[in-house]
Design an enzyme around this catalytic site. Structure first.
Site, PDB file in Angstrom:
ATOM      1  CB  CYS A 189      13.511   8.738   8.388  1.00  0.00           C
ATOM      2  SG  CYS A 189      14.177   7.522   7.250  1.00  0.00           S
ATOM      3  CD  GLU A 240      13.185   3.802   8.027  1.00  0.00           C
ATOM      4  OE1 GLU A 240      13.405   4.536   9.021  1.00  0.00           O
ATOM      5  OE2 GLU A 240      12.857   4.248   6.925  1.00  0.00           O
ATOM      6  CE  LYS A 242      -1.907   2.526   3.155  1.00  0.00           C
ATOM      7  NZ  LYS A 242      -1.866   3.866   2.462  1.00  0.00           N
ATOM      8  CD  GLU A 274      10.804  12.202  11.454  1.00  0.00           C
ATOM      9  OE1 GLU A 274      11.620  11.650  10.701  1.00  0.00           O
ATOM     10  OE2 GLU A 274       9.708  11.701  11.758  1.00  0.00           O
TER      11      GLU A 274
END
Length: 466
Positions: free
Chosen positions: A279, A245, A172, A369
């Protein structure tokens, strides 16, 4: 208007639901994709299950050849992939063509080779009259969820090791960036059994349905920590294997012996690549107090030289853009915006290159983040203080050390709690080396033989011969 459909059992497949697709460079709707529900999930999982009965019996050489042919096809149709990727993401086209697609091709070819290098321990007699053998087998049907920051690359990182090991896949893509995943499945279908690689477009509910489906044996997601926790929670109800991840908040430790201009250019490049939507993006600069002011000046100069729309693209969506603007609007009084911090232009979701100094460890913009072209700066005096600041966030994906002192770099690389530590650089990845982190950055590895092994299960076979 573009319309993106699912790809299931070797063919395009419609679905009743509809999602709008927006060009982040303009903010305008350019097309739609299907929104998959439970019936579409059931059909895709059934197709993958049927294909697994065939694909698991293929030889390593057959799987290698298929992946090599897929790699060649992606390389030959690079322009077509770039068109789709740029339309969905607003990325800089030359970067997609010169850097991202070659990396995708490299990863496909690496895992093609890995398919023929699956090794176990040798047979042996550990009980008199009996021989033991270790088998490495494919896990089964893998549900995989890809992010919107590198739609094609992350799709490749997921499907390549899974298929190389003999598994089948239902992938997906992110709801805002489905086009290249579907194109990849169409290209791959020429070389794979029908149903070996399926793509379902949809939203979070589509992803949850994939995770909880009884056919799913392993779930792999690249995404936010929140999304990873959601996946892990749903998967735990049925004890499914997970590969997570997740987010990152990378520190860059800069010591007083560096070349200031050279280090600043390298760090800004690592921070602003892909508009900081990475990331591993170098977002937290920790600089020795002896060079703090001079280095902030160099960072500011290097950052101000970047032009949104030419050197990096827009943020992915209105939601992501507003999230970042919210972080910037809540900066504490002691923060100093050296450059940027505002919207760039009147169309699309572009943010000006941003450097913020004067921050404290517990500030929101340090702990969270950011996922944008934003650098935060803090100072330190002692090596131990630098390590404490670096490790003082929930994430543990990537980090870097900038110094000419090899002994310091070697020592500190063991003290940093991150899955990757770069020295005097930040960001390069190769297919042969693992990528993955600790803590709220998840667990499991992408790329390398470590990733390949995660898509296998270990079986002990003991035969009595006495």
């Amino acid at each position: 208007m573009t319309h993106v459909e699912n790809f299931v059992d070797g063919a395009s497949a419609a679905a009743p639901g509809v999602l709008e697709l927006t060009d982040p460079a303009t903010g305008e709707v350019f097309g739609t994709s299907v929104l998959s529900g439970q019936s579409e999930v059931d059909a895709a999982m059934a197709a993958a299950d049927r294909a697994f009965a065939v694909w698991r019996r293929s030889t390593p050489a057959q799987r290698q050849l298929a992946l090599l042919k897929i790699a060649d096809a992606v390389e030959a149709r690079a322009e077509e992939f770039a068109d789709a990727e740029v339309r969905d993401t607003g990325k800089i086209r030359r970067v997609v063509l010169e850097e991202e697609i070659p990396e995708c091709v490299s990863a496909l070819r690496f895992f093609a080779g890995a398919a023929r290098q699956l090794e176990g321990s040798g047979a042996g007699e550990y009980l008199p009259g009996h021989t033991s053998v270790i088998r490495r087998e494919p896990v089964g049907v893998c549900a995989q969820i890809a992010p919107w920051n590198y739609p094609l690359m992350m799709a490749v990182w997921k499907i390549a090791p899974a298929l190389a090991a003999g598994n089948t896949v239902v992938l997906k893509p992110a709801e805002t960036t489905p086009s290249t995943a579907v194109l990849l499945a169409r290209v791959a279908a020429e070389f794979l059994p029908p149903g070996a690689f399926n793509v379902l477009c949809g939203d979070r509910d589509t992803g949850r349905a994939l995770v909880r489906h009884p056919v799913t044996e392993l779930v792999s997601i690249t995404g936010s920590t929140r999304a990873g926790i959601d996946v892990a929670t749903v998967a735990a109800a049925d004890l499914k294997r997970t590969h997570l991840e997740l987010g990152g908040n990378a520190p860059l430790l800069v010591f007083g012996d560096v070349d200031l201009a050279e280090a600043a250019e390298g760090i800004v490049g690592a921070a602003f690549y892909n508009a900081g939507q990475d990331c591993t993006a170098g977002s937290r600069v920790l600089v020795h107090a002896s060079i703090h002011d001079a280095f902030v000046a160099e960072l500011t100069k290097a950052a101000a030289a970047y032009t949104p729309g030419m050197d990096y693209g827009p943020l992915n969506s209105a939601a992501q853009f507003e999230r970042v603007l919210g972080l910037l609007s809540r900066l504490p009084a002691h923060a100093c915006v050296e450059t940027g911090g505002v919207r760039h232009g009147e169309r699309g979701f572009f943010l000006s290159p941003t450097v913020i100094s004067g921050l404290h460890q517990d500030d929101e913009i340090v702990q969270e983040e950011i996922f944008a072209p934003v650098l935060t700066v803090q100072s330190f005096v002692e090596d131990g203080e630098a390590v404490t600041l670096a490790n003082g966030v929930p994430y543990g994906l990537a980090s870097s050390i900038w110094t000419r002192d090899l002994g310091r770099a070697t020592r500190l690389s063991g003290e940093l709690d991150f899955g990757c530590v770069w020295v005097n650089t930040h960001g390069p990845l190769v297919a042969e080396m693992p990528h993955g982190g600790f803590g709220h950055s998840g667990h499991g590895k992408d790329l390398s033989a470590y990733s390949f092994a995660e898509y296998t299960r270990v079986k002990h076979v003991m035969t009595r011969f006495a």
